[in-house]
Write a protein that holds these residues in place. Sequence first.
Motif, PDB file in Angstrom:
ATOM      1  N   UNK A  51       0.817  -1.217   0.000  1.00 26.61           N
ATOM      2  CA  UNK A  51       0.000   0.000   0.000  1.00 26.61           C
ATOM      3  C   UNK A  51       0.851   1.267   0.000  1.00 26.61           C
ATOM      4  N   UNK A  52       2.097   1.169   0.446  1.00 21.69           N
ATOM      5  CA  UNK A  52       2.968   2.344   0.490  1.00 21.69           C
ATOM      6  C   UNK A  52       3.231   2.902  -0.903  1.00 21.69           C
ATOM      7  N   UNK A  53       2.954   2.116  -1.943  1.00 21.30           N
ATOM      8  CA  UNK A  53       3.173   2.576  -3.318  1.00 21.30           C
ATOM      9  C   UNK A  53       2.085   3.541  -3.787  1.00 21.30           C
ATOM     10  N   UNK A  54       0.948   3.565  -3.091  1.00 27.48           N
ATOM     11  CA  UNK A  54      -0.157   4.444  -3.473  1.00 27.48           C
ATOM     12  C   UNK A  54       0.089   5.832  -2.888  1.00 27.48           C
ATOM     13  N   UNK A  55      -0.073   6.856  -3.705  1.00 27.20           N
ATOM     14  CA  UNK A  55       0.083   8.214  -3.183  1.00 27.20           C
ATOM     15  C   UNK A  55      -1.252   8.810  -2.756  1.00 27.20           C
ATOM     16  N   UNK A  56      -2.319   8.050  -2.899  1.00 24.49           N
ATOM     17  CA  UNK A  56      -3.637   8.477  -2.426  1.00 24.49           C
ATOM     18  C   UNK A  56      -3.914   7.833  -1.069  1.00 24.49           C
ATOM     19  N   UNK A  57      -4.620   8.520  -0.191  1.00 27.70           N
ATOM     20  CA  UNK A  57      -4.996   7.910   1.089  1.00 27.70           C
ATOM     21  C   UNK A  57      -5.819   6.646   0.859  1.00 27.70           C
ATOM     22  N   UNK A  58      -5.695   5.713   1.760  1.00 28.83           N
ATOM     23  CA  UNK A  58      -6.449   4.467   1.658  1.00 28.83           C
ATOM     24  C   UNK A  58      -7.312   4.280   2.895  1.00 28.83           C
ATOM     25  N   UNK A  59      -8.523   3.795   2.661  1.00 26.97           N
ATOM     26  CA  UNK A  59      -9.459   3.453   3.722  1.00 26.97           C
ATOM     27  C   UNK A  59      -9.739   1.971   3.540  1.00 26.97           C
ATOM     28  N   UNK A  60      -9.519   1.191   4.589  1.00 26.41           N
ATOM     29  CA  UNK A  60      -9.571  -0.262   4.461  1.00 26.41           C
ATOM     30  C   UNK A  60     -10.656  -0.854   5.346  1.00 26.41           C
ATOM     31  N   UNK A  61     -11.507  -1.672   4.720  1.00 25.04           N
ATOM     32  CA  UNK A  61     -12.481  -2.473   5.438  1.00 25.04           C
ATOM     33  C   UNK A  61     -12.086  -3.928   5.225  1.00 25.04           C
TER      34      UNK A  61
END
Length: 174
Positions: A121-131
């Motif tokens: 997930x560190x590769x994404x530059x957008x915030x992530x919301x995880x369910x």
Amino acid sequence: AIVVPADAPPELFGLVVSNSGDGATNRVRAVRVVRNFEENFYILQLTDQHVTATNATRAGGNRDSSNGSTDAMGWAAPVINLINPRFVLITGDNNVIYYQPTNWCGMTETRRRIQIYINALQQYSAPTVIVDGNHDIGFSSYTNSLAVRNNYEDMVGQRVFSFRMGSFCVLGNE
């Protein structure tokens, strides 16, 4: 008080909180500057990645016929980053910890699979919301589900949450 420079870029930033008595703690990818919550935006939704390994062995990014890889997440990262959504909503079955109620990978492997997922997930530059989903934490009747759920919360964070971004509300519940 937090002061944000007027020319702060929209990338994700790490957050370091410190005080003289307790030292410091940090959280990567914790802060993103959004100047106006009410302007139009979009989200990107991902689901059922079923990550079990780092390396893909099939062209579609899977490790085998049904399990995903962090390679596939890495292949998607440039596109996700180019799209630059307000946030990425990941809606469960991110890993495969449980195949069936008594068929699971064990706690050591559980931690490894969650950690490689978090690292990817560190590769994404957008915030992530995880369910989470049933393959991530199982149902309450599954083998060792309480221990897996506690481990998941320690590594990923709370499983039920809500937050507001201006007039937009997000409620996450497994």
